[in-house]
Write a protein that holds these residues in place. Structure first.
Motif, PDB file in Angstrom:
ATOM      1  N   LYS B  31       0.824  -1.212   0.000  1.00  0.00           N
ATOM      2  CA  LYS B  31       0.000   0.000   0.000  1.00  0.00           C
ATOM      3  C   LYS B  31       0.852   1.253   0.000  1.00  0.00           C
ATOM      4  O   LYS B  31       0.513   2.262  -0.602  1.00  0.00           O
ATOM      5  N   SER B  32       1.971   1.171   0.726  1.00  0.00           N
ATOM      6  CA  SER B  32       2.762   2.391   0.882  1.00  0.00           C
ATOM      7  C   SER B  32       3.792   2.547  -0.234  1.00  0.00           C
ATOM      8  O   SER B  32       4.560   3.501  -0.252  1.00  0.00           O
ATOM      9  N   GLY B  33       3.811   1.608  -1.175  1.00  0.00           N
ATOM     10  CA  GLY B  33       4.679   1.776  -2.345  1.00  0.00           C
ATOM     11  C   GLY B  33       6.101   1.284  -2.136  1.00  0.00           C
ATOM     12  O   GLY B  33       6.972   1.502  -2.971  1.00  0.00           O
ATOM     13  N   ILE B  34       6.383   0.654  -1.029  1.00  0.00           N
ATOM     14  CA  ILE B  34       7.725   0.090  -0.826  1.00  0.00           C
ATOM     15  C   ILE B  34       7.846  -1.174  -1.681  1.00  0.00           C
ATOM     16  O   ILE B  34       8.842  -1.391  -2.367  1.00  0.00           O
ATOM     17  N   LEU B  35       6.777  -1.994  -1.656  1.00  0.00           N
ATOM     18  CA  LEU B  35       6.699  -3.139  -2.579  1.00  0.00           C
ATOM     19  C   LEU B  35       5.827  -2.689  -3.748  1.00  0.00           C
ATOM     20  O   LEU B  35       4.611  -2.544  -3.606  1.00  0.00           O
ATOM     21  N   LEU B  36       6.435  -2.446  -4.912  1.00  0.00           N
ATOM     22  CA  LEU B  36       5.692  -1.865  -6.035  1.00  0.00           C
ATOM     23  C   LEU B  36       5.015  -2.933  -6.898  1.00  0.00           C
ATOM     24  O   LEU B  36       5.411  -4.105  -6.860  1.00  0.00           O
ATOM     25  N   PRO B  37       3.998  -2.546  -7.696  1.00  0.00           N
ATOM     26  CA  PRO B  37       3.384  -3.489  -8.625  1.00  0.00           C
ATOM     27  C   PRO B  37       4.443  -4.169  -9.485  1.00  0.00           C
ATOM     28  O   PRO B  37       5.429  -3.528  -9.891  1.00  0.00           O
ATOM     29  N   ASN B  38       4.257  -5.447  -9.755  1.00  0.00           N
ATOM     30  CA  ASN B  38       5.172  -6.277 -10.549  1.00  0.00           C
ATOM     31  C   ASN B  38       6.464  -6.667  -9.832  1.00  0.00           C
ATOM     32  O   ASN B  38       7.277  -7.408 -10.407  1.00  0.00           O
ATOM     33  N   ALA B  39       6.684  -6.177  -8.623  1.00  0.00           N
ATOM     34  CA  ALA B  39       7.909  -6.577  -7.908  1.00  0.00           C
ATOM     35  C   ALA B  39       7.843  -8.075  -7.598  1.00  0.00           C
ATOM     36  O   ALA B  39       6.785  -8.617  -7.306  1.00  0.00           O
ATOM     37  N   LYS B  40       8.993  -8.721  -7.686  1.00  0.00           N
ATOM     38  CA  LYS B  40       9.043 -10.147  -7.382  1.00  0.00           C
ATOM     39  C   LYS B  40       9.321 -10.355  -5.895  1.00  0.00           C
ATOM     40  O   LYS B  40      10.180  -9.662  -5.316  1.00  0.00           O
ATOM     41  N   LEU B  41       8.631 -11.283  -5.295  1.00  0.00           N
ATOM     42  CA  LEU B  41       8.893 -11.584  -3.894  1.00  0.00           C
ATOM     43  C   LEU B  41       9.915 -12.712  -3.799  1.00  0.00           C
ATOM     44  O   LEU B  41       9.999 -13.559  -4.695  1.00  0.00           O
ATOM     45  N   PRO B  42      10.658 -12.753  -2.697  1.00  0.00           N
ATOM     46  CA  PRO B  42      11.574 -13.872  -2.496  1.00  0.00           C
ATOM     47  C   PRO B  42      10.774 -15.174  -2.467  1.00  0.00           C
ATOM     48  O   PRO B  42       9.605 -15.173  -2.063  1.00  0.00           O
ATOM     49  N   SER B  43      11.386 -16.264  -2.897  1.00  0.00           N
ATOM     50  CA  SER B  43      10.697 -17.553  -2.803  1.00  0.00           C
ATOM     51  C   SER B  43      10.402 -17.836  -1.332  1.00  0.00           C
ATOM     52  O   SER B  43      11.017 -17.250  -0.432  1.00  0.00           O
ATOM     53  N   SER B  44       9.481 -18.740  -1.093  1.00  0.00           N
ATOM     54  CA  SER B  44       9.090 -19.021   0.290  1.00  0.00           C
ATOM     55  C   SER B  44      10.295 -19.502   1.104  1.00  0.00           C
ATOM     56  O   SER B  44      10.452 -19.160   2.273  1.00  0.00           O
ATOM     57  N   ARG B  45      11.175 -20.293   0.450  1.00  0.00           N
ATOM     58  CA  ARG B  45      12.344 -20.813   1.159  1.00  0.00           C
ATOM     59  C   ARG B  45      13.275 -19.660   1.578  1.00  0.00           C
ATOM     60  O   ARG B  45      13.693 -19.570   2.732  1.00  0.00           O
ATOM     61  N   ILE B  46      13.531 -18.738   0.642  1.00  0.00           N
ATOM     62  CA  ILE B  46      14.438 -17.626   0.953  1.00  0.00           C
ATOM     63  C   ILE B  46      13.811 -16.685   1.992  1.00  0.00           C
ATOM     64  O   ILE B  46      14.453 -16.275   2.956  1.00  0.00           O
ATOM     65  N   MET B  47      12.509 -16.394   1.810  1.00  0.00           N
ATOM     66  CA  MET B  47      11.842 -15.516   2.773  1.00  0.00           C
ATOM     67  C   MET B  47      11.882 -16.124   4.166  1.00  0.00           C
ATOM     68  O   MET B  47      12.094 -15.417   5.162  1.00  0.00           O
ATOM     69  N   ALA B  48      11.687 -17.450   4.241  1.00  0.00           N
ATOM     70  CA  ALA B  48      11.723 -18.131   5.544  1.00  0.00           C
ATOM     71  C   ALA B  48      13.085 -17.930   6.215  1.00  0.00           C
ATOM     72  O   ALA B  48      13.162 -17.624   7.414  1.00  0.00           O
ATOM     73  N   ASP B  49      14.106 -18.067   5.445  1.00  0.00           N
ATOM     74  CA  ASP B  49      15.455 -17.837   5.980  1.00  0.00           C
ATOM     75  C   ASP B  49      15.637 -16.391   6.419  1.00  0.00           C
ATOM     76  O   ASP B  49      16.152 -16.104   7.504  1.00  0.00           O
ATOM     77  N   LEU B  50      15.202 -15.494   5.538  1.00  0.00           N
ATOM     78  CA  LEU B  50      15.410 -14.059   5.773  1.00  0.00           C
ATOM     79  C   LEU B  50      14.819 -13.600   7.100  1.00  0.00           C
ATOM     80  O   LEU B  50      15.433 -12.835   7.839  1.00  0.00           O
ATOM     81  N   ILE B  51      13.596 -14.031   7.385  1.00  0.00           N
ATOM     82  CA  ILE B  51      12.936 -13.471   8.570  1.00  0.00           C
ATOM     83  C   ILE B  51      12.785 -14.491   9.694  1.00  0.00           C
ATOM     84  O   ILE B  51      12.141 -14.213  10.708  1.00  0.00           O
TER      85      ILE B  51
END
Lengths: 494, 494
Positions: B31-51
């Motif tokens: 909503k706040s534009g930090i994650l913009l339209p069409n931006a790719k998200l990390p795969s679930s495996r990478i996101m799991a590691d990241l956070i």
């Protein structure tokens, strides 16, 4: 002389004191012109003899009528009917003299547009509803126990006088936390008014937003009570299409470019009646439009608590940073319709004015019931109740799906991800008018299907509530529906 | 790449599931534009590691956002922010991003004319009121016990769903008998609607009787909430004099000869605020006028139950044979203001329409509380309660009389034959403005005395309620009033 003995009738068993019974009957004689102005009444002694009562009773009665101004007492002469007493003009003889007439003697405005009437429920008949709570699951004993302990508290007197028009402070505090936690709404105490359920919230909003001819936007299909509430407030409703992603926000934009819009009414979680969820894209689009064109979004989140597959979608209110949204919810749908406790969330200035207005509508809410619900929520009982009913309702939904799959020849439907009803589309050439007529022969009452298509979209669909029926009742309902559709098919073929 | 680790904050102790906490925070980023339209998200495996969360949690979170329409999944490529997601326009930076703003982003109508606000009660301060119940006498334990037994009844489910907009059938039946017995009103079930107290009845009547500019007649002094309710309904109020015999009906006749009058509002038993009882002659005159000129009489019988010397005077309603009267009463004043249970009695057509209208206002009443009061009345408990409080209030009234007699230098008053307040006239040159200012120094709060003279009659009087104070409190109140008047006298002399 007036035959008091035969006219006056005293019943000592009645709760009303004898002297008052007598006084009221004498008043009747004066009003109807049998006892005329200036007429002399028998002395208390003579009257006592005439009608067989104690003289003290007669004196009390005369005193009463003297004070009330019906009689005057002239010293050394006696008691008389007041000289200036106007006669009440007699009513036409054919009418029953004793009761209130069925028609007023003055004119008034008709405000109701719906002609909806609740009919009496009869045993053996299955009634289709549009999605309501099964009150047999309501934890009524627990609620009654909390209510009693609230009443027995040493501090209860402070809740027995007049209270805040905003509602109980305790419940407002509990809901601030609860709504933040469950719906991501970042509210404070300034943003919440306790209502008598969602309808009360819609009414308050309509009164503050609309005067004669102001424009409200709503879906071509829409929650009928909201429609009527806006019409009652003299709004002009402009309709926009509804599809599988909820209301069409591009149509909202087109209207806004041409006209000043006061508000839009949305049921974004599950559109009423079609049960469709509004897409994220449209949600954000609508919020931006509201900010740009400065209209209010009345978000009626009537069934947020009921979701079966995934978590519910956060309300528009949780994204509102410009004060565009008026969020309306209630505990009635969740616990039992009889408990009229709900809330309206909005910017402080709107909530304050709504609280001021409600002083003239119903003065205030019910502090004891609101305290009861504050404790019910705080102890975790509300969440436990919701989790329990969700399991039951999901199972019932699935039983409906199985049964409806066997009727695919007649019906189209999506499996509802939430809520308490299917949006059941009847295939042509069949019509709900036919179904309802035949169903009645099979002790199945479809109800007022017409109300789902007041704007003539021709969608040939109704809401079919599934939450209220247990397994046995579901079997019985579908047995009746099967029979109905079989006869209908035969009829249509002929 | 976005520093998810430092932006995302998960609290496993919160009630909200972890995957939902994550989903809502990702929504905020979109909503706040930090994650913009069409931006790719990390795969679930990478996101799991990241956070530092389990991969299953990430999958559940992404699934949720896919369903909600925030993300799209492209097979063999990954998960992306939805291309068509509009950005929410950011709010000005100086505002707190987290909570609902204090002003709406749309315009609405201000409906409140009064600026009345309930202030918080402080210990040690004596508050003057205009005549309210002493809730310390309320039989709250008995009522709670009845409520609980209503809830524990085997038949309770039939009272938990939606109910009649007319109110509980049981309470209506009980009130038909009770009002006939106590007030001589010859009503049937068709004539009664259960309200949320008197104010609710006044509101319903005002909505059905008045549209823009319609004329309502009321006394030059009048119950302020009724005044505001009629103004809120866009009525034009025409004023008539009030004297020792209540409202001046000859003035009513003069108005009727010139203008179309929709209704008159009367408190015939004890005029509010002056406490004067309407004379029999004027009662009959008013009824005849209403019939002749076809206007409604809204009779607000707010304190019928409180009478100390003789029996109460029967209401206008008991003499109404032409359907002119709308009779409004309540149980709140008698038992406790917190219980919003009252009634409106009128001809059937009016009651029916009021019941239809109330569907849009607050849907219905509280069937469980109404059943509770049906039993409370039927068992004789209401009458016992009234008799008990009458004795207490009469004693308190007499204590007030004794005390006020010692202040005759300053005040004029009549001994009220009923009700819960004195009409206390202050002798010139003193003014209530002066009294209130000095009283505050003595911890005595006179309240909003201005509201008794909104029409500038210059009567220099207020209502002084006597029912709420016990002996000790009466001593304290008058101790403070004595001191106040003494200082005032000294000030005026200087």
């Amino acid at each position: 002389m007036i035959p008091y003995k035969s006219i006056i009738s005293i019943d000592k068993k009645r709760q009303q004191a004898v002297y008052l019974q007598l006084a009221n009957q004498l008043i009747e004689l004066m009003k109807s012109g049998i006892l005329l102005p200036n007429a002399k009444l028998p002395s208390s002694r003579i009257m006592a003899d005439l009608i067989g009562l104690h003289r003290k009773t007669i004196v009390a009665c005369y005193d009463e009528l003297l004070i009330q101004g019906w009689l005057v007492s002239i010293p050394k002469k006696g008691t008389y009917v007041h000289a200036e007493l106007p006669l009440l003009k007699p009513r036409a003889l054919e009418q029953n003299h004793k009761s209130i007439p069925s028609k007023t003697g003055f004119s008034f405005y008709k405000k109701d547009q719906s002609n909806r009437r609740l009919s009496d429920r009869k045993a053996g008949i299955t009634y289709v509803n549009d999605g309501v709570t099964d009150v047999r699951l309501t934890p009524i004993k627990e609620i009654a126990q909390i209510y009693k302990s609230v009443c027995n508290s040493r501090l209860v007197p402070r809740h027995l006088g007049y209270g805040s028009t905003l509602g109980s402070l305790e419940l407002r505090k509990v809901l601030v936390t609860y709504l933040n936690e469950t719906r991501g709404i970042k509210l404070t105490l300034d943003n919440i008014l306790i209502t008598r359920g969602s309808q009360h919230g819609i009414y308050l909003a309509s009164q503050l937003l609309v005067k004669s001819g102001d424009i409200i936007i709503a879906g071509t299909t829409n929650y009928i009570s909201a429609d009527y509430t806006f019409v009652n407030a003299d709004a002009k409703i402009l309709r926009i299409p509804v599809d599988d992603h909820g209301i069409d926000t591009k149509a909202v934009e087109l209207i806004c470019k041409k006209k000043k819009v006061k508000a839009i009414y949305v049921t974004s979680h599950h559109h009423h009646p079609t049960t469709k969820t509004m897409s994220a894209e449209r949600r954000l689009h609508l919020l931006n439009l509201a900010q740009e064109y400065k209209f209010a979004i009345i978000e009626d989140d009537y069934d947020y608590d009921f979701h079966y597959n995934q978590a519910p979608i956060l309300p528009l209110m949780s994204h509102d940073i410009h004060g565009q949204v008026i969020y309306i919810g209630s505990l009635c749908k969740t616990v039992a319709p009889t408990f009229r406790v709900g809330y309206m969330i909005a910017a402080k200035d709107f909530v304050t004015e709504a609280a001021n207005l409600r002083r003239y509508i119903d003065r205030q809410g019910d502090p004891l019931l609101e305290l009861t619900f504050a404790r019910f929520i705080q102890s975790g009982s509300l969440n436990r109740h919701i989790n329990k009913t969700l399991k039951v309702y999901r199972k019932r939904r699935d039983l409906f799906v199985n049964q409806l799959n066997e009727l695919k020849e007649f019906f189209e439907f999506d499996i509802p991800a939430g809520g308490m009803a299917f949006w059941l589309r009847l295939k042509r050439p069949y019509t709900w008018d036919q179904v309802a007529t035949i169903a009645r022969n099979h002790k199945l009452e479809i109800g007022e299907w017409q109300r789902y298509d007041l704007n003539n979209n021709g969608h040939n669909a109704i809401r079919l509530g599934f939450a209220t029926y247990n397994e046995e009742e579901i079997d019985s309902l579908f047995d009746k529906l099967h029979k109905t559709m079989k006869s209908l098919k035969r009829q249509v073929k002929l």
